[in-house]
Design a protein around this motif. Structure first.
Motif, PDB file in Angstrom:
ATOM      1  N   ALA A   5       0.846  -1.194   0.000  1.00 32.76           N
ATOM      2  CA  ALA A   5       0.000   0.000   0.000  1.00 32.76           C
ATOM      3  C   ALA A   5       0.874   1.234   0.000  1.00 32.76           C
ATOM      4  N   SER A   6       0.493   2.195  -0.814  1.00 35.16           N
ATOM      5  CA  SER A   6       1.143   3.501  -0.793  1.00 35.16           C
ATOM      6  C   SER A   6       0.171   4.506  -0.202  1.00 35.16           C
ATOM      7  N   LEU A   7       0.679   5.293   0.753  1.00 32.35           N
ATOM      8  CA  LEU A   7      -0.175   6.335   1.338  1.00 32.35           C
ATOM      9  C   LEU A   7      -0.143   7.616   0.511  1.00 32.35           C
ATOM     10  N   LYS A   8       0.670   7.608  -0.550  1.00 36.12           N
ATOM     11  CA  LYS A   8       0.846   8.824  -1.362  1.00 36.12           C
ATOM     12  C   LYS A   8       1.033  10.013  -0.406  1.00 36.12           C
ATOM     13  N   LEU A   9       0.258  11.091  -0.608  1.00 35.50           N
ATOM     14  CA  LEU A   9       0.374  12.228   0.316  1.00 35.50           C
ATOM     15  C   LEU A   9      -0.952  12.420   1.042  1.00 35.50           C
ATOM     16  N   TYR A  10      -1.672  11.323   1.243  1.00 31.08           N
ATOM     17  CA  TYR A  10      -3.008  11.418   1.840  1.00 31.08           C
ATOM     18  C   TYR A  10      -2.967  11.596   3.355  1.00 31.08           C
ATOM     19  N   LEU A  23      -2.241  -1.701  11.421  1.00 33.61           N
ATOM     20  CA  LEU A  23      -1.811  -2.791  10.517  1.00 33.61           C
ATOM     21  C   LEU A  23      -0.924  -3.783  11.252  1.00 33.61           C
ATOM     22  N   LYS A  24      -0.088  -3.243  12.118  1.00 31.27           N
ATOM     23  CA  LYS A  24       0.824  -4.108  12.869  1.00 31.27           C
ATOM     24  C   LYS A  24       0.030  -5.120  13.693  1.00 31.27           C
ATOM     25  N   GLU A  25      -1.044  -4.653  14.287  1.00 29.58           N
ATOM     26  CA  GLU A  25      -1.867  -5.538  15.103  1.00 29.58           C
ATOM     27  C   GLU A  25      -2.524  -6.619  14.231  1.00 29.58           C
ATOM     28  N   THR A  26      -2.997  -6.219  13.064  1.00 24.99           N
ATOM     29  CA  THR A  26      -3.576  -7.202  12.133  1.00 24.99           C
ATOM     30  C   THR A  26      -2.537  -8.257  11.762  1.00 24.99           C
ATOM     31  N   ALA A  27      -1.349  -7.777  11.412  1.00 25.51           N
ATOM     32  CA  ALA A  27      -0.294  -8.695  10.966  1.00 25.51           C
ATOM     33  C   ALA A  27       0.141  -9.626  12.090  1.00 25.51           C
ATOM     34  N   ARG A  28       0.134  -9.099  13.299  1.00 23.94           N
ATOM     35  CA  ARG A  28       0.629  -9.860  14.451  1.00 23.94           C
ATOM     36  C   ARG A  28      -0.162 -11.136  14.682  1.00 23.94           C
ATOM     37  N   VAL A  29      -1.464 -11.070  14.360  1.00 26.09           N
ATOM     38  CA  VAL A  29      -2.305 -12.224  14.673  1.00 26.09           C
ATOM     39  C   VAL A  29      -2.707 -13.016  13.422  1.00 26.09           C
ATOM     40  N   HIS A  30      -2.235 -12.579  12.249  1.00 26.63           N
ATOM     41  CA  HIS A  30      -2.707 -13.267  11.046  1.00 26.63           C
ATOM     42  C   HIS A  30      -1.773 -14.419  10.670  1.00 26.63           C
ATOM     43  N   PRO A  31      -2.267 -15.645  10.691  1.00 28.50           N
ATOM     44  CA  PRO A  31      -1.383 -16.799  10.472  1.00 28.50           C
ATOM     45  C   PRO A  31      -0.609 -16.733   9.155  1.00 28.50           C
ATOM     46  N   LYS A 210      -9.611  -2.755  -4.048  1.00 26.63           N
ATOM     47  CA  LYS A 210     -10.335  -2.695  -2.771  1.00 26.63           C
ATOM     48  C   LYS A 210     -10.836  -4.089  -2.397  1.00 26.63           C
ATOM     49  N   PRO A 211     -11.435  -4.208  -1.212  1.00 27.76           N
ATOM     50  CA  PRO A 211     -11.923  -5.530  -0.800  1.00 27.76           C
ATOM     51  C   PRO A 211     -12.831  -6.137  -1.874  1.00 27.76           C
ATOM     52  N   GLY A 212     -12.652  -7.419  -2.090  1.00 30.93           N
ATOM     53  CA  GLY A 212     -13.449  -8.139  -3.094  1.00 30.93           C
ATOM     54  C   GLY A 212     -12.671  -8.387  -4.371  1.00 30.93           C
ATOM     55  N   LEU A 213     -11.722  -7.492  -4.682  1.00 30.19           N
ATOM     56  CA  LEU A 213     -11.019  -7.618  -5.966  1.00 30.19           C
ATOM     57  C   LEU A 213     -10.121  -8.850  -6.005  1.00 30.19           C
ATOM     58  N   LEU A 214      -9.379  -9.077  -4.933  1.00 31.22           N
ATOM     59  CA  LEU A 214      -8.440 -10.201  -4.947  1.00 31.22           C
ATOM     60  C   LEU A 214      -9.185 -11.521  -5.142  1.00 31.22           C
ATOM     61  N   ASP A 232      -8.347   2.429   5.390  1.00 36.93           N
ATOM     62  CA  ASP A 232      -9.106   1.806   6.474  1.00 36.93           C
ATOM     63  C   ASP A 232      -8.407   0.484   6.830  1.00 36.93           C
ATOM     64  N   PRO A 233      -7.784   0.417   8.013  1.00 40.41           N
ATOM     65  CA  PRO A 233      -7.048  -0.816   8.362  1.00 40.41           C
ATOM     66  C   PRO A 233      -7.937  -2.060   8.308  1.00 40.41           C
ATOM     67  N   ALA A 234      -9.223  -1.892   8.574  1.00 43.22           N
ATOM     68  CA  ALA A 234     -10.130  -3.047   8.518  1.00 43.22           C
ATOM     69  C   ALA A 234     -10.259  -3.556   7.080  1.00 43.22           C
ATOM     70  N   ALA A 235     -10.236  -2.632   6.118  1.00 43.31           N
ATOM     71  CA  ALA A 235     -10.300  -3.050   4.710  1.00 43.31           C
ATOM     72  C   ALA A 235      -9.030  -3.805   4.341  1.00 43.31           C
ATOM     73  N   PHE A 236      -7.897  -3.306   4.825  1.00 46.25           N
ATOM     74  CA  PHE A 236      -6.625  -3.986   4.550  1.00 46.25           C
ATOM     75  C   PHE A 236      -6.674  -5.399   5.156  1.00 46.25           C
ATOM     76  N   ALA A 237      -7.185  -5.476   6.369  1.00 46.66           N
ATOM     77  CA  ALA A 237      -7.270  -6.786   7.038  1.00 46.66           C
ATOM     78  C   ALA A 237      -8.171  -7.727   6.239  1.00 46.66           C
ATOM     79  N   SER A 238      -9.253  -7.217   5.709  1.00 45.88           N
ATOM     80  CA  SER A 238     -10.165  -8.111   4.975  1.00 45.88           C
ATOM     81  C   SER A 238      -9.519  -8.584   3.675  1.00 45.88           C
ATOM     82  N   ILE A 239      -8.635  -7.757   3.095  1.00 47.38           N
ATOM     83  CA  ILE A 239      -7.932  -8.191   1.877  1.00 47.38           C
ATOM     84  C   ILE A 239      -6.909  -9.282   2.222  1.00 47.38           C
TER      85      ILE A 239
END
Ligand SMILES: O=C[C@H](O)COP(=O)(O)O
Length: 247
Positions: A5-10, A23-31, A210-214, A232-239
């Motif tokens: 993911a790129s945050l560009k200048l957002y 994101l770190k928390e998502t990654a920490r628990v994702h097998p 976005k979510p659903g594409l993959l 949205d970190p939740a969207a990243f987690a769902s991907i």
């Protein structure tokens, strides 16, 4: 599977740090992240790099920059050295994004020099390629291949590469490019990449991903390069969950 993911200048520095912590928390628990089956990288804005690197220091999420200069040292006011990015802890750097081409007037030669600077400093290039207008997949793939070959001309020492197929007409939109188009272009790009011996390169899709594409693209791509829809970190987690579902 590769998800970047790129945050560009957002996002400003504080928001970037907060986002990285989530994101770190998502990654920490994702097998799949823990096992290394999903590799994650994030590209914050330059002023946020150090703070985000600190947050993600003990996580499997890699950090990179959105740009670098083609020289490492010298009288280049405002330039960003790849050597310094590596020293800070960056392992990726984006090269060739169409916003750099259009807004900052970067051309094929600039991109080739920056690509070489990335390799010289041990940074994995996230090389963006893509057509400007919506055209047929065969013509789009030929344009992408020409951009790839140009960036890599005279390249030696390539160890790792992410090729981000980003059709310009699909960036910043409500929806990504149609899946059939993406799959078709990426298939041809992948074929070319295999032919030139870069079998380990990941070929990912970016452009309003976005979510659903993959899930729609399935294993026909090596991952996604996200922009706004990763804020949205939740969207990243769902991907990441979608990537798990494809295994
Ligand atoms: O770098 C990311 C791409 O340009 C996609 O951005 P976007 O998903 O906000 O359209």
């Amino acid at each position: 599977m590769t998800l970047g993911a790129s945050l560009k200048l957002y996002l400003d520095v504080d928001a970037s740090v907060e986002w990285a912590e989530a994101l770190k928390e998502t990654a920490r628990v994702h097998p799949l992240v823990i096992s290394g089956h999903v590799r994650l990288f994030v590209l914050p804005s330059l002023p946020a790099l150090s703070a985000v690197i600190d947050v993600l220091a003990d996580s499997p999420i890699a950090v990179g920059a959105q740009d670098l200069f083609w020289e490492d040292r010298g009288a280049y006011t405002g330039g960003v050295s790849g050597a310094d990015l590596a020293r800070l802890g960056c392992t990726y750097v984006e090269v060739g994004h169409v916003e750099r081409r259009r807004i900052f007037n970067e051309d094929d030669l600039t991109i080739r020099l920056k690509f070489a600077a990335a390799l010289r400093n041990g940074l994995t290039p996230v090389l963006c390629v893509g057509e400007a207008e919506q055209i047929d997949a065969e013509s789009a793939a030929q344009l992408c291949i020409a951009q790839l070959d140009s960036a890599m001309a005279n390249t030696t020492g390539l160890r790792d590469l992410v090729v981000a197929y980003e059709p310009e007409w699909a960036i910043g939109q409500a929806e990504p490019a149609p899946s059939a188009h993406v799959v078709s272009v990426i298939r041809k790009l992948r074929q070319h990449i295999d032919e030139i011996g870069l079998v380990d390169a990941a070929v990912v899709y970016g452009g309003s991903a976005k979510p659903g594409l993959l899930s729609a693209l399935g294993n026909r791509v090596d991952g996604l390069f996200l922009g706004r829809f990763a804020h949205d970190p939740a969207a990243f987690a769902s991907i990441i969950d979608e990537a798990a579902g494809l295994r």
